[in-house]
Design a protein around this motif. Sequence first.
Motif, mmCIF file in Angstrom:
data_model
loop_
_atom_site.group_PDB
_atom_site.id
_atom_site.type_symbol
_atom_site.label_atom_id
_atom_site.label_comp_id
_atom_site.label_asym_id
_atom_site.label_seq_id
_atom_site.Cartn_x
_atom_site.Cartn_y
_atom_site.Cartn_z
ATOM 1 N N GLU B 115 0.689 -1.397 0.204
ATOM 2 C CA GLU B 115 0.163 -0.098 0.582
ATOM 3 C C GLU B 115 0.776 1.336 0.066
ATOM 4 N N HIS B 116 1.548 1.123 0.608
ATOM 5 C CA HIS B 116 2.695 2.413 0.752
ATOM 6 C C HIS B 116 3.957 2.200 -0.498
ATOM 7 N N GLU B 117 3.846 1.945 -0.687
ATOM 8 C CA GLU B 117 5.372 1.543 -2.232
ATOM 9 C C GLU B 117 4.146 1.774 -3.331
ATOM 10 N N PHE B 118 3.301 0.762 -3.437
ATOM 11 C CA PHE B 118 3.057 1.139 -4.759
ATOM 12 C C PHE B 118 1.316 0.992 -5.481
ATOM 13 N N LEU B 119 0.359 0.870 -4.342
ATOM 14 C CA LEU B 119 -1.147 1.066 -4.054
ATOM 15 C C LEU B 119 -1.829 2.183 -4.383
ATOM 16 N N ALA B 120 -2.696 2.720 -5.350
ATOM 17 C CA ALA B 120 -3.467 4.345 -4.759
ATOM 18 C C ALA B 120 -4.346 3.473 -3.593
ATOM 19 N N GLY B 121 -4.838 2.535 -2.833
ATOM 20 C CA GLY B 121 -5.924 2.536 -1.703
ATOM 21 C C GLY B 121 -5.613 0.742 -2.046
ATOM 22 N N VAL B 122 -6.274 0.522 -0.371
ATOM 23 C CA VAL B 122 -5.817 -0.484 -0.482
ATOM 24 C C VAL B 122 -8.013 -1.263 0.781
ATOM 25 N N GLY B 123 -8.035 -2.328 0.590
ATOM 26 C CA GLY B 123 -8.798 -2.806 1.389
ATOM 27 C C GLY B 123 -8.505 -4.046 1.930
ATOM 28 N N ALA B 124 -8.963 -4.106 2.801
ATOM 29 C CA ALA B 124 -8.255 -5.665 3.520
ATOM 30 C C ALA B 124 -9.876 -6.471 4.213
ATOM 31 N N GLN B 125 -9.553 -7.498 3.840
ATOM 32 C CA GLN B 125 -10.891 -7.904 4.565
ATOM 33 C C GLN B 125 -10.990 -9.728 5.232
ATOM 34 N N TYR B 126 -11.053 -9.226 6.757
ATOM 35 C CA TYR B 126 -10.356 -10.804 6.882
ATOM 36 C C TYR B 126 -11.653 -11.283 7.302
ATOM 37 N N ASP B 127 -12.428 -12.651 8.245
ATOM 38 C CA ASP B 127 -13.033 -13.422 7.444
ATOM 39 C C ASP B 127 -14.849 -12.658 6.825
ATOM 40 N N SER B 128 -15.271 -12.408 7.482
ATOM 41 C CA SER B 128 -15.993 -11.791 6.856
ATOM 42 C C SER B 128 -17.091 -10.084 6.602
ATOM 43 N N GLU B 129 -15.688 -9.458 7.495
ATOM 44 C CA GLU B 129 -16.041 -8.010 7.281
ATOM 45 C C GLU B 129 -14.910 -7.461 7.013
ATOM 46 N N VAL B 130 -15.143 -6.091 6.112
ATOM 47 C CA VAL B 130 -13.180 -5.657 5.577
ATOM 48 C C VAL B 130 -13.163 -4.842 7.171
ATOM 49 N N VAL B 131 -11.525 -4.943 7.211
ATOM 50 C CA VAL B 131 -10.806 -4.503 8.685
ATOM 51 C C VAL B 131 -10.085 -3.442 8.362
ATOM 52 N N TYR B 132 -9.691 -3.074 6.850
ATOM 53 C CA TYR B 132 -9.331 -1.804 6.842
ATOM 54 C C TYR B 132 -9.678 -1.157 5.357
ATOM 55 N N HIS B 133 -9.958 -0.139 4.898
ATOM 56 C CA HIS B 133 -9.734 0.886 3.802
ATOM 57 C C HIS B 133 -9.125 1.923 3.455
ATOM 58 N N SER B 134 -8.682 1.910 2.474
ATOM 59 C CA SER B 134 -8.021 3.401 2.731
ATOM 60 C C SER B 134 -8.223 3.732 0.885
ATOM 61 N N ILE B 135 -7.770 4.660 0.877
ATOM 62 C CA ILE B 135 -7.410 5.473 -0.594
ATOM 63 C C ILE B 135 -6.487 6.913 -0.629
ATOM 64 N N ARG B 136 -5.649 6.786 -1.282
ATOM 65 C CA ARG B 136 -5.215 8.059 -1.585
ATOM 66 C C ARG B 136 -5.481 8.837 -1.409
ATOM 67 N N ASP B 137 -5.310 9.695 -0.732
ATOM 68 C CA ASP B 137 -6.496 11.441 -1.130
ATOM 69 C C ASP B 137 -6.066 12.261 -2.054
ATOM 70 N N SER B 138 -4.741 12.242 -3.100
ATOM 71 C CA SER B 138 -4.543 12.185 -4.528
ATOM 72 C C SER B 138 -5.486 11.713 -5.624
ATOM 73 N N VAL B 139 -5.993 10.665 -5.031
ATOM 74 C CA VAL B 139 -6.890 10.153 -5.847
ATOM 75 C C VAL B 139 -8.286 9.878 -6.064
#
Lengths: 368, 468
Positions: B115-139
Amino acid sequence: MLKTISAPMNRLPRLGYRWLKLNEYNISEPLQVPLKPYTHAYLPQLDHEVKINRAGSSVSRLKLLSEIPYGASSELVGLVEDHFNAGIELLAPAGVAVSEPVVIPYHLDGENDVLLDLNVVAAERGASVTVVMEYSSDEGSSTIHNGVTKILAEEGAEVHLVKIQRLNDQGAHFDSLYVEASPYSTVRFSQVELGGKFSITNYLSRVADNAATLTKSMYLGDGERVLDLSYHMIHTGFRSTSDLLVKGALKDKSRKVFRGTLDFKRGARLSEGNEEEYALLLDPDVSSSAIPLLLSEEDDIMGGHAASAGKVDANQLFYLMSRGLSQEEATVSLVKAACWPVLAELPRQVRSQIEGELEARLTDQCTT
Amino acid sequence: MTRKKTYVADIDRTIYDQRNPFSFSFKTDKGLTEEIVREISRQKSEPAWMLEFRLKSLEVYHELDLPPWGPDLTELDVENIVTYVKPNVERKLSWDDIPTDIKQTFDLLGIPKAEHEFLAGVGAQYDSEVVYHSIRDSVAAQGVVYLDMETALHEYEDLVREHFMRLVPPSDHKFAALHGAVWSGGSFVYVPAGVHVEIPLQSYFRSNAPGAGQFEHTLIIAEPGSYLHFIEGCSAPRYSVNNLHAGCVELFVREGSTLRYSTIENWSRNMFNLNTKRALVDKDGAIEWISGSFGSKVSMLYPMSILRGERARAEFIGVSFAGAGQTLDTGAKVVHAAPYTTSNINSKSISKGGGKAIYRGLVKITERAKHAKSTVDCESLILDNDSVSDTIPIIQVDTDEVDLGHEAKIGRISEEAIYYLMSRGIDEEEAKAMIVRGFVEPISKELPLEYAVEMNRLVQLELEGTIG
């Protein structure tokens, strides 16, 4: 007595998505088959050592043989095995090689409108024989043909079977073939499918060690013809070879389904199989489906398939027209050229007949 | 005569098999009842129409039968699958707020680093729910929306309602209906007209609970003239009980836009991966599927592209690697429904150690698709004679103005190719390794570098002896 044909035919050895409705061929409405004799003569007089008899005159060695299910459907095969009204039992004794083809003409008309032929062709060790079976019918009569042909090629034997189907466009045509190719034998099958209201054919070969089954098939779909052509080559032995080439043209509102399966069983090491299908589409309302399956349980094999479909090549057409051919003449030439690998396999006399028929039928289209 | 075999190592699964203690804040009972479906909806405080949709899907689920084709699913007992497992964590905006064990899992998988290096945004799902979701401000500033599905359902209710399970209706097949009834998690992406998202977005789906199902829903809308590369990753630790993944991906590719959808799927070998992916492509749009299937016990996955606008285009590049005990039944489906549409399918499969690799594809050219072009290429490599490889392509053409080609090859590594490489001074081992790497190269070169490296690691090749 009447028998009914209704069961699904040409079911794929591996089923696919149901919504496409291509897993099998389903006849639009059950077909009633009256059981009645077939009285035309079809047994040729042979002046060589190949023996030929009417079906049922001796116990066929192939009765024992078909240990695996085969044919377009067990209903169709069962109907022929139980109620056949024609057919041959041909035996080429060991070492006998005959180049002149044995021709079996089956003809249907208003009186003889049901043909249930059970044919058995056996070639003993090292024998070689060519058999031509022709299916034709009078214009205007509505006929039913349901046949079974079993071929046994013993070690080192060579069998060439030619089937030419030119029924009128009212006819129903079902044909089931079973081929057992013993080690070092070669079975060639040349198929010409020109007629019928619907034509459902099913070919199954079992290819043993060092044996080969080579199949070449051509078809012409016109009017509202439905073609459902199935081929299944089972490689059971090592260094076995199979080759399948299917070429044809579709015009008017015809529909074609090609089903070709190369099936390498465990132990078929060093075997090679190829299948190729090519459809020329001549009119916008045709429908062409191809399901070339490739199944393998063995690593040390080579299998390939190719399928393509499209219009007549515009450059080739342009070239021929620039040489003075009309568009329809050029189209006919290109269709004939596409089918040439199959035509070249046919005995000369039969070939020119077929070429003539192709020409007539394709020209018909071009003038309308 | 004994033949030495090319030895290709199993995929190294250590990092994927990192198993966390099974903890949860809420989970449903096993099985599937109306009560469970209501409970899932209640937990998520959904709008009434969604509950209704779920209940309708449940009805459809009970009406449909299992497909009579494809891999054997008898071992899959939906009555014993826990359909909803809510992890012990609320959705966070920072990795630091996520419980250590869960964070560690994603760290091991390299998600925060990526995420830090080369993604514009990340979502991470653990079992049934998404635990983390973010998007770069510029995007985000360009108007791109990248949210977990639950949040989207509340914040963009109309958009979701208009598109949710329209491409893949619950009546499509039994597992689509199951998905409709119990879906949870997943990502929602909206790319406004003309916006090019230069760097990829990624959602990662991790299933930790044993005997559970994961049913995430991904909905992407790429408005006219936009570009997006979306990466989906999946993995799970291995358990002795069967897990089920029945996700659903719906992609709307509007006029002139391009969407690239990459998947590296590496579920554990107790997973039934019955996923449904579909894209609807408008005029001049393009869908590009990049797909690597390595994991799962049974996979049935056939990304479908519906080309409904003129000159729409579909690409599919897929590699599958079936090892011991695996049945990977995958392939691409393309429906050409408009003139001048094109499709290109390139599929490679490797089977070894008794694995079954099956290509099952479809090219359908409807009467409207004049001048359509389609090319299909399938290649299969079988590395021993315990393994199975089947190719089941279906080609249906309903018009004459087409240019269609299909080719498939099956077999072992060519001795000539090895001989050639050896004649150029490369030793035999390296020659074989090169050939197998070359075999999967079409897909690795389509992935961002980091993922290509990841994939090459997945296909750890060890070769010895003569090819045979």
